[in-house]
Structures are given as structure tokens and as C-alpha cells.
Design a protein around this motif. Structure first.
Motif, PDB file in Angstrom:
ATOM      1  N   MET A   1      40.741  27.778  74.111  1.00  0.00           N
ATOM      2  CA  MET A   1      40.104  29.095  74.175  1.00  0.00           C
ATOM      3  C   MET A   1      38.579  28.939  74.120  1.00  0.00           C
ATOM      4  O   MET A   1      38.059  27.950  73.651  1.00  0.00           O
ATOM      5  CB  MET A   1      40.563  29.951  72.987  1.00  0.00           C
ATOM      6  CG  MET A   1      42.044  30.249  72.959  1.00  0.00           C
ATOM      7  SD  MET A   1      42.635  31.264  74.299  1.00  0.00           S
ATOM      8  CE  MET A   1      41.968  32.866  73.915  1.00  0.00           C
ATOM      9  N   ILE A   4      34.205  31.525  69.685  1.00  0.00           N
ATOM     10  CA  ILE A   4      33.979  32.889  69.207  1.00  0.00           C
ATOM     11  C   ILE A   4      32.498  33.122  68.945  1.00  0.00           C
ATOM     12  O   ILE A   4      31.958  34.166  69.278  1.00  0.00           O
ATOM     13  CB  ILE A   4      34.823  33.157  67.939  1.00  0.00           C
ATOM     14  CG1 ILE A   4      36.300  33.189  68.332  1.00  0.00           C
ATOM     15  CG2 ILE A   4      34.401  34.456  67.265  1.00  0.00           C
ATOM     16  CD1 ILE A   4      37.251  33.449  67.215  1.00  0.00           C
ATOM     17  N   LEU A  12      27.772  36.323  67.955  1.00  0.00           N
ATOM     18  CA  LEU A  12      29.122  36.570  68.462  1.00  0.00           C
ATOM     19  C   LEU A  12      29.131  36.528  69.992  1.00  0.00           C
ATOM     20  O   LEU A  12      28.421  37.281  70.646  1.00  0.00           O
ATOM     21  CB  LEU A  12      29.610  37.946  67.979  1.00  0.00           C
ATOM     22  CG  LEU A  12      30.992  38.374  68.485  1.00  0.00           C
ATOM     23  CD1 LEU A  12      32.076  37.488  67.920  1.00  0.00           C
ATOM     24  CD2 LEU A  12      31.267  39.817  68.136  1.00  0.00           C
ATOM     25  N   GLY A  14      32.449  35.754  71.612  1.00  0.00           N
ATOM     26  CA  GLY A  14      33.858  35.871  72.003  1.00  0.00           C
ATOM     27  C   GLY A  14      34.187  37.082  72.843  1.00  0.00           C
ATOM     28  O   GLY A  14      34.974  36.996  73.791  1.00  0.00           O
ATOM     29  N   ASP A  15      33.560  38.231  72.533  1.00  0.00           N
ATOM     30  CA  ASP A  15      33.886  39.462  73.258  1.00  0.00           C
ATOM     31  C   ASP A  15      33.085  39.608  74.554  1.00  0.00           C
ATOM     32  O   ASP A  15      33.194  40.619  75.227  1.00  0.00           O
ATOM     33  CB  ASP A  15      33.688  40.683  72.354  1.00  0.00           C
ATOM     34  CG  ASP A  15      32.254  40.790  71.828  1.00  0.00           C
ATOM     35  OD1 ASP A  15      31.505  39.808  71.970  1.00  0.00           O
ATOM     36  OD2 ASP A  15      31.898  41.834  71.278  1.00  0.00           O
ATOM     37  N   THR A  55      43.176  26.743  77.777  1.00  0.00           N
ATOM     38  CA  THR A  55      44.369  27.215  77.051  1.00  0.00           C
ATOM     39  C   THR A  55      45.645  27.064  77.868  1.00  0.00           C
ATOM     40  O   THR A  55      46.647  26.561  77.364  1.00  0.00           O
ATOM     41  CB  THR A  55      44.211  28.716  76.705  1.00  0.00           C
ATOM     42  OG1 THR A  55      42.882  28.953  76.343  1.00  0.00           O
ATOM     43  CG2 THR A  55      45.134  29.104  75.584  1.00  0.00           C
ATOM     44  N   ALA A  59      48.874  24.922  76.937  1.00  0.00           N
ATOM     45  CA  ALA A  59      50.059  25.684  76.552  1.00  0.00           C
ATOM     46  C   ALA A  59      51.346  25.075  77.104  1.00  0.00           C
ATOM     47  O   ALA A  59      52.436  25.317  76.573  1.00  0.00           O
ATOM     48  CB  ALA A  59      49.915  27.132  77.018  1.00  0.00           C
TER      49      ALA A  59
ATOM     50  N   THR B 103      47.582  38.086  75.117  1.00  0.00           N
ATOM     51  CA  THR B 103      46.362  37.507  74.551  1.00  0.00           C
ATOM     52  C   THR B 103      46.107  38.267  73.255  1.00  0.00           C
ATOM     53  O   THR B 103      45.936  39.479  73.265  1.00  0.00           O
ATOM     54  CB  THR B 103      45.165  37.665  75.506  1.00  0.00           C
ATOM     55  OG1 THR B 103      45.452  36.970  76.711  1.00  0.00           O
ATOM     56  CG2 THR B 103      43.906  37.084  74.898  1.00  0.00           C
ATOM     57  N   SER B 122      37.632  43.239  70.601  1.00  0.00           N
ATOM     58  CA  SER B 122      38.024  42.559  71.841  1.00  0.00           C
ATOM     59  C   SER B 122      37.683  41.070  71.867  1.00  0.00           C
ATOM     60  O   SER B 122      37.387  40.518  72.914  1.00  0.00           O
ATOM     61  CB  SER B 122      37.381  43.266  73.033  1.00  0.00           C
ATOM     62  OG  SER B 122      35.983  43.372  72.843  1.00  0.00           O
ATOM     63  N   ILE B 123      37.727  40.423  70.693  1.00  0.00           N
ATOM     64  CA  ILE B 123      37.503  38.975  70.660  1.00  0.00           C
ATOM     65  C   ILE B 123      38.848  38.269  70.850  1.00  0.00           C
ATOM     66  O   ILE B 123      39.747  38.430  70.025  1.00  0.00           O
ATOM     67  CB  ILE B 123      36.891  38.526  69.309  1.00  0.00           C
ATOM     68  CG1 ILE B 123      35.628  39.324  68.998  1.00  0.00           C
ATOM     69  CG2 ILE B 123      36.615  37.031  69.312  1.00  0.00           C
ATOM     70  CD1 ILE B 123      35.172  39.216  67.562  1.00  0.00           C
ATOM     71  N   PRO B 124      39.028  37.484  71.932  1.00  0.00           N
ATOM     72  CA  PRO B 124      40.302  36.782  72.107  1.00  0.00           C
ATOM     73  C   PRO B 124      40.480  35.707  71.037  1.00  0.00           C
ATOM     74  O   PRO B 124      39.568  34.923  70.797  1.00  0.00           O
ATOM     75  CB  PRO B 124      40.181  36.149  73.497  1.00  0.00           C
ATOM     76  CG  PRO B 124      38.996  36.776  74.139  1.00  0.00           C
ATOM     77  CD  PRO B 124      38.094  37.215  73.027  1.00  0.00           C
ATOM     78  N   ILE B 125      41.652  35.702  70.384  1.00  0.00           N
ATOM     79  CA  ILE B 125      41.922  34.694  69.348  1.00  0.00           C
ATOM     80  C   ILE B 125      42.761  33.556  69.927  1.00  0.00           C
ATOM     81  O   ILE B 125      42.422  32.389  69.784  1.00  0.00           O
ATOM     82  CB  ILE B 125      42.617  35.335  68.128  1.00  0.00           C
ATOM     83  CG1 ILE B 125      41.699  36.389  67.507  1.00  0.00           C
ATOM     84  CG2 ILE B 125      42.952  34.269  67.092  1.00  0.00           C
ATOM     85  CD1 ILE B 125      42.375  37.280  66.496  1.00  0.00           C
ATOM     86  N   LEU B 126      43.871  33.901  70.559  1.00  0.00           N
ATOM     87  CA  LEU B 126      44.666  32.889  71.264  1.00  0.00           C
ATOM     88  C   LEU B 126      45.589  33.570  72.264  1.00  0.00           C
ATOM     89  O   LEU B 126      45.745  34.792  72.247  1.00  0.00           O
ATOM     90  CB  LEU B 126      45.482  32.021  70.295  1.00  0.00           C
ATOM     91  CG  LEU B 126      46.835  32.522  69.799  1.00  0.00           C
ATOM     92  CD1 LEU B 126      47.588  31.389  69.148  1.00  0.00           C
ATOM     93  CD2 LEU B 126      46.682  33.666  68.829  1.00  0.00           C
ATOM     94  N   ARG B 127      46.193  32.750  73.143  1.00  0.00           N
ATOM     95  CA  ARG B 127      47.111  33.298  74.121  1.00  0.00           C
ATOM     96  C   ARG B 127      48.522  32.837  73.783  1.00  0.00           C
ATOM     97  O   ARG B 127      48.750  31.669  73.462  1.00  0.00           O
ATOM     98  CB  ARG B 127      46.714  32.820  75.524  1.00  0.00           C
ATOM     99  CG  ARG B 127      47.053  33.831  76.605  1.00  0.00           C
ATOM    100  CD  ARG B 127      46.372  33.466  77.899  1.00  0.00           C
ATOM    101  NE  ARG B 127      44.917  33.592  77.806  1.00  0.00           N
ATOM    102  CZ  ARG B 127      44.060  32.790  78.445  1.00  0.00           C
ATOM    103  NH1 ARG B 127      44.496  31.832  79.195  1.00  0.00           N
ATOM    104  NH2 ARG B 127      42.768  32.977  78.317  1.00  0.00           N
ATOM    105  N   LEU B 129      52.531  32.496  75.086  1.00  0.00           N
ATOM    106  CA  LEU B 129      53.385  32.493  76.283  1.00  0.00           C
ATOM    107  C   LEU B 129      54.633  33.322  76.008  1.00  0.00           C
ATOM    108  O   LEU B 129      54.876  33.751  74.877  1.00  0.00           O
ATOM    109  CB  LEU B 129      53.770  31.063  76.663  1.00  0.00           C
ATOM    110  CG  LEU B 129      52.615  30.135  77.047  1.00  0.00           C
ATOM    111  CD1 LEU B 129      53.157  28.769  77.402  1.00  0.00           C
ATOM    112  CD2 LEU B 129      51.806  30.705  78.198  1.00  0.00           C
TER     113      LEU B 129
END
Lengths: 63, 262
Positions: A1, A4, A12, A14-15, A55, A59, B103, B122-127, B129
Motif C-alpha cells: 500500500m 500514510i 498526511l 494517504g488520502d 498490494t 495479495a 479497500t 478516506s485514508i486507505p489502510i489495506l485491501r 480480497l
């Protein structure tokens, strides 16, 4: 990913990747997009430009 | 000593500190970076994690999310009467439950206190499946930047107040310095060189080098400082300055008490 926060200053980020990736993909100048996102320092700009999201590659494998 | 406000705009605060010393300016800067108490995720209990991301990596990512912190709303875990660091006075629980494909965003964290939550949803932490599940409880606590960067609540910097001297006798108004300046500090007006925006000057002295007649002198005033405080969003920037000063007052107070006991 994607990270952040900025590695150096802690801002910041991440967004901001979603908009950044989308607009750069559309063909806009990354310099302009970074300016619009309010990223003035070169530390934050570097993180935005050079980080890669692996990612989906990772995955596929088990932990 | 005097303080002059230049800009106070959302997360940013710019001000000029006059009649001070470099030592004092740096003390103030370091206090803002290291001493201001702010909330951050400190411990994570995993119930289930099917994702490709290791628990430790995920916990670290969660910790980096800046949290909104109510002013004086919480106590430090080591100063709390509970002694466990888990009571509602010194900690906040953020629970996360998600199922793939998705996500997971910072907005999916459910906080036990509405006032303590991620500054952006809206901060992506992880995805995750298809079919992967995630369940965890994160515990946020008050901390200081000197212990870990996740508790650092502002980016703070200062520079000497730029002083630009133009010798009108030597200046030929050739405009080479105006071209050389990367910040647009100088300007030619009716064949006269003017300082347009002195605060933008970074003391790089490109104008001094470009000048063929040595008419410009650039220096920094070591008793005047231009401060820039940029909050990560957990606390308003003016409160960061005040809380930093408060921590310094307490430190010096403790010092005076210790000296009196000698």
C-alpha cells in the motif's frame, strides 16, 4: 500500500493518492496536481511521485 | 519580545518572533515537535486477519493515521489512576470489522469517543480480497513526539528574518537580480529596484551573485525569526504553540523547584 504519512515531515498523504493517481493518469502534469494538493515541500512531493502500490501483486501470495 | 501574526489559515500558522535568540527559537520549535500531547493508536489486538499484510505492518499503518484530539480531554496513561492504560480517561478504542473484496478506509474505524477519530475518512489502510476478513481493536493513547513520530503533531520550521539592502548609488536597475531570484522577492518599478516580498526570501543570495555592481546585500537578522507551524490535523496550530509553551513553563517550573531543594 502507499504510505500514510510523508517519511520526512509527517504530513498526511494517504488520502491524496486517489486524486493524484487519477489526475496523472488523465494526462495532467504531476507538478500542477502536486501544487493543487497543497504539497509544497520536496519531501512530500518525492513520496507522492516515487511510491508504488504493490498490494495486488503481494495479495496473490500467502503470508 | 514580540510576536506578529502573518497567516492563520486552517492547519497553518505563520508568525514572526522578534527580540529573541536562536536558542530560544529552537527551544520553541523542539517543544512543538516533541512535547505536544496528541492521540495516536498505540496498541492493536487482532481478532482475525486474513489479508496479505502482516499484523505488525498493519498495526504500524494504523498508528500513522492522525487522530483528532480534544483539548485537555485525556490524561497520559502513566499519569492515569487506572494503572492499566485501558480506562476511558486515558484511552480510546477504535474497532474495525471488514470483509473483502474491499479497500478498508480510515473511515471504517469505529471510535468509542466521537471526538477522537481519524482526521480524514478516506485514508486507505489495506485491501482485502474476496472472502478475506479483518477484525481488530485498536487502542489510542496520548503521547509525545519525542517517543514516536506518530505522536508528532506538527511540522515546524523557522528562518532568520531576511534583510535585503540595496545600494541605490551602485544599482543600475539592470534587472539581472530580478531574473535570478527563484522566489520573486525583487521587482523593478520605474527603473528602481524594490523589495516586493521580503518574507519569501530564503537567503539563497542568487541576487547577490547575479549583480554586476555589487549593489545588493542579503543577510539574516539573528534576533528575528519567521516561524511556520503546520499541523497534521490532530490539533489546531495555535493550540500547538500554546501547549508547547505550557510544557516549557512546566519544565522550568520543575527545574526551579529542584534548585530550591538543593
Amino acid at each position: 500500500m502507499r504510505p500514510i504519512r510523508c517519511f520526512t515531515c509527517g504530513k498526511l498523504l494517504g488520502d491524496k493518492f486517489e486524486e493524484f493517481d487519477k489526475r496523472v493518469k488523465e494526462g495532467q502534469d504531476p507538478k500542477q496536481v502536486l501544487d493543487d494538493l497543497g504539497l509544497k515541500r520536496y519531501c512530500c512531493r518525492t513520496v507522492m511521485l516515487t511510491s508504488i502500490d504493490a498490494t495486488d501483486e503481494i495479495a496473490k501470495f500467502k503470508r | 519580545m514580540e510576536v506578529e501574526l502573518i497567516k492563520h489559515d486552517g492547519a497553518e500558522l505563520h508568525f514572526i518572533l522578534s527580540d529573541a535568540t536562536p536558542a530560544l527559537a529552537n527551544t520553541l520549535r523542539r517543544a512543538m515537535l516533541e512535547e505536544v500531547p496528541v492521540m495516536a493508536i498505540d496498541e492493536v489486538e487482532f481478532v482475525r486477519n486474513d489479508s496479505a499484510m502482516y499484523d505488525e505492518v498493519l498495526a504500524h499503518r494504523l498508528a500513522m493515521i492522525p487522530l483528532k484530539t480534544p483539548l485537555r480531554g485525556y490524561v497520559f496513561p502513566d499519569e492515569c489512576k487506572c494503572g492499566t492504560g485501558r480506562c476511558p480517561k486515558c484511552s480510546v478504542e477504535l474497532t474495525l470489522k471488514a470483509e473483502g473484496p474491499a479497500t478498508v478506509l480510515s473511515g471504517d474505524l469505529k471510535s468509542s469517543d466521537e471526538q477522537v477519530k481519524p482526521i480524514s475518512p478516506s485514508i486507505p489502510i489495506l485491501r482485502l480480497l474476496d472472502g478475506q476478513k479483518l477484525e481488530l481493536v485498536a487502542i489510542a493513547r496520548l503521547g509525545r513526539g519525542k517517543e514516536h513520530a506518530k505522536w508528532q503533531t506538527a511540522a515546524v520550521g523557522y528562518k532568520y528574518m531576511p534583510v535585503i539592502k540595496i545600494d541605490e548609488q551602485k544599482c543600475t536597475a539592470c534587472g539581472k537580480c530580478v531574473e535570478a531570484c527563484p522566489r520573486g522577492v525583487l521587482k523593478l518599478e520605474n527603473k528602481e529596484l524594490k523589495v516586493e516580498d521580503v518574507l519569501s526570501c530564503t537567503l539563497c543570495k542568487a541576487c547577490v551573485e547575479a549583480c554586476p555592481t555589487e549593489a545588493i546585500e542579503v543577510s539574516g537578522d539573528p534576533s528575528k525569526f519567521v516561524f511556520k507551524v503546520e499541523s497534521t490535523g490532530g490539533l489546531p496550530p495555535d493550540q500547538i504553540v500554546l501547549l508547547a509553551i505550557e510544557s516549557l513553563v512546566k519544565k522550568f517550573g520543575d527545574f526551579v523547584k529542584a534548585v530550591k531543594r538543593l
